[in-house]
Design an enzyme around this catalytic site. Sequence first.
Site, PDB file in Angstrom:
ATOM      1  CG  ASP A  10      -0.219   0.079   2.550  1.00 52.36           C
ATOM      2  OD1 ASP A  10       0.958  -0.348   2.625  1.00 52.36           O
ATOM      3  OD2 ASP A  10      -0.805   0.598   3.532  1.00 52.36           O
ATOM      4  CG  ASP A  15       4.080  -0.028   1.655  1.00 55.53           C
ATOM      5  OD1 ASP A  15       3.493  -1.094   1.818  1.00 55.53           O
ATOM      6  OD2 ASP A  15       3.933   0.955   2.424  1.00 55.53           O
ATOM      7  CG  ASN A  39       0.591   3.571   4.150  1.00 52.88           C
ATOM      8  OD1 ASN A  39       0.411   3.590   5.367  1.00 52.88           O
ATOM      9  ND2 ASN A  39       1.552   2.853   3.588  1.00 52.88           N
ATOM     10  CB  THR A 123       4.455  -4.460   3.202  1.00 50.09           C
ATOM     11  OG1 THR A 123       4.136  -3.900   1.927  1.00 50.09           O
ATOM     12  CG2 THR A 123       5.509  -5.535   3.054  1.00 50.09           C
ATOM     13  CG  PHE A 164      -1.727   1.997   9.439  1.00 52.71           C
ATOM     14  CD1 PHE A 164      -2.671   2.999   9.599  1.00 52.71           C
ATOM     15  CD2 PHE A 164      -1.499   1.492   8.169  1.00 52.71           C
ATOM     16  CE1 PHE A 164      -3.385   3.487   8.510  1.00 52.71           C
ATOM     17  CE2 PHE A 164      -2.210   1.973   7.073  1.00 52.71           C
ATOM     18  CZ  PHE A 164      -3.153   2.981   7.235  1.00 52.71           C
ATOM     19  CG  ASN A 165       0.205  -2.573   7.576  1.00 55.18           C
ATOM     20  OD1 ASN A 165      -0.166  -1.527   7.045  1.00 55.18           O
ATOM     21  ND2 ASN A 165       1.430  -3.058   7.417  1.00 55.18           N
ATOM     22  CG  HIS A 238       7.286   0.280   9.652  1.00 55.85           C
ATOM     23  ND1 HIS A 238       7.309   0.138  11.012  1.00 55.85           N
ATOM     24  CD2 HIS A 238       7.012   1.596   9.424  1.00 55.85           C
ATOM     25  CE1 HIS A 238       7.055   1.293  11.590  1.00 55.85           C
ATOM     26  NE2 HIS A 238       6.872   2.199  10.648  1.00 55.85           N
ATOM     27  CG  ASP A 239       5.913  -1.839   4.681  1.00 55.04           C
ATOM     28  OD1 ASP A 239       5.504  -2.213   5.803  1.00 55.04           O
ATOM     29  OD2 ASP A 239       5.304  -1.025   3.970  1.00 55.04           O
TER      30      ASP A 239
HETATM   31  C1  BDR Z   1       2.889   0.139   8.567  1.00 55.15           C
HETATM   32  O1  BDR Z   1       1.900   1.117   8.312  1.00 55.15           O
HETATM   33  C2  BDR Z   1       2.224   1.856   7.160  1.00 55.15           C
HETATM   34  O2  BDR Z   1       2.103   3.225   7.403  1.00 55.15           O
HETATM   35  C3  BDR Z   1       3.619   1.453   6.760  1.00 55.15           C
HETATM   36  O3  BDR Z   1       3.722   1.420   5.342  1.00 55.15           O
HETATM   37  C4  BDR Z   1       3.812   0.099   7.370  1.00 55.15           C
HETATM   38  O4  BDR Z   1       3.388  -0.923   6.490  1.00 55.15           O
HETATM   39  C5  BDR Z   1       3.565   0.463   9.877  1.00 55.15           C
HETATM   40  O5  BDR Z   1       2.635   0.459  10.916  1.00 55.15           O
HETATM   41 CA    CA Z   2       2.872  -0.534   4.173  1.00 57.82          CA
END
Ligand code: BDR
Ligand code: CA
Length: 308
Positions: A10, A15, A39, A123, A164-165, A238-239
């Site tokens: 996303d 990403d 996102n 991701t 978030f995800n 993160h991703d």
């Molecule tokens: C995740 O949330 C998104 O904002 C980032 O791309 C990552 O996948 C982190 O919480």
């Molecule tokens: Ca992401």
Amino acid sequence: MKTKIILDVDPGHDDAVAILVAAKHEKLDLRGITVVAGNQVLEKTLQNALKVCSFAGIDVPVYAGQDRPLLRDQVIADDIHGDSGLDGPQFPPPTKRAEEKSAVDFIIEECLQHDREIVLVPTGPLTNIALALLKEPRIKQGIKEIVLMGGAYGLGNVTPSAEFNIFVDPEAAHIVFESGLPITMVGLDLTHQAKAYPEVVERIRRLGTPVAELVVELFAFFGDTYKRVFGFEAPPLHDVCAVAHVIDPTLIKTQKVPVVVETTRGACYGRTVCDFYFKTGKPANVHVAMELDQKRFWDLVIDTLSKY
Ligand code: BDR
Ligand code: CA
């Protein structure tokens, strides 16, 4: 032999770097990039995936996926990724187009054609993956494992409880976590160990290529928002951690424990509840990422980016 992966994204700044690494590393056979709303709205995350691929000359098919969560109202992260979902760098208009086939149908077809070979690397929110599992449960036969960025056993980043995800589509995450498939959860506890400090940014800048410059610009915007929203000194990638784990599983130490996704709509909605003391009596179903070898992680990322 290369590992066959489908990257479900996303984009999103991190990403975007995950796409760059997954497309270039010689150990990976990136079969397709599937895109989901997260996102930002799907229209924007799809454009962002196409822009990154066009800019970097990545010749991998891109598929549009789901434009909203399975059940809940839509949540986006424009506070972190901006109005476009990938604010910061100026991209030329993308030359690449999305495939006709939907992301869910691509995932289904690809998994049905293989026998425990496909590694799914989501991701973003798990909407596409959950829907593929619901629509055609036989795809489990084709999937070797799911290595996802999402969740946390500690603090959340969108609510005190949730990452978030997972928060964006808790019901989809529940379906994936209960699927019985081998799952590695690369959550915030791990990804906050992958902060792009100035020395890392400098090493990337010194590569001196347009892709390296793009990554530096992505980090600059992402770094500013992480400073403003979370007070972090540097932005966490993160991703990319999930992709790196597939390339070299020795980079991340994991612990296999029972994990459930909270789907009750209260203060813990979207929390990944990790039972490290085995109090629930449930079977351990998820390898939870615990510790990152930061030096080797950055060496891998920078070495891969140097191939552009
Ligand atoms: C995740 O949330 C998104 O904002 C980032 O791309 C990552 O996948 C982190 O919480
Ligand atoms: Ca992401």
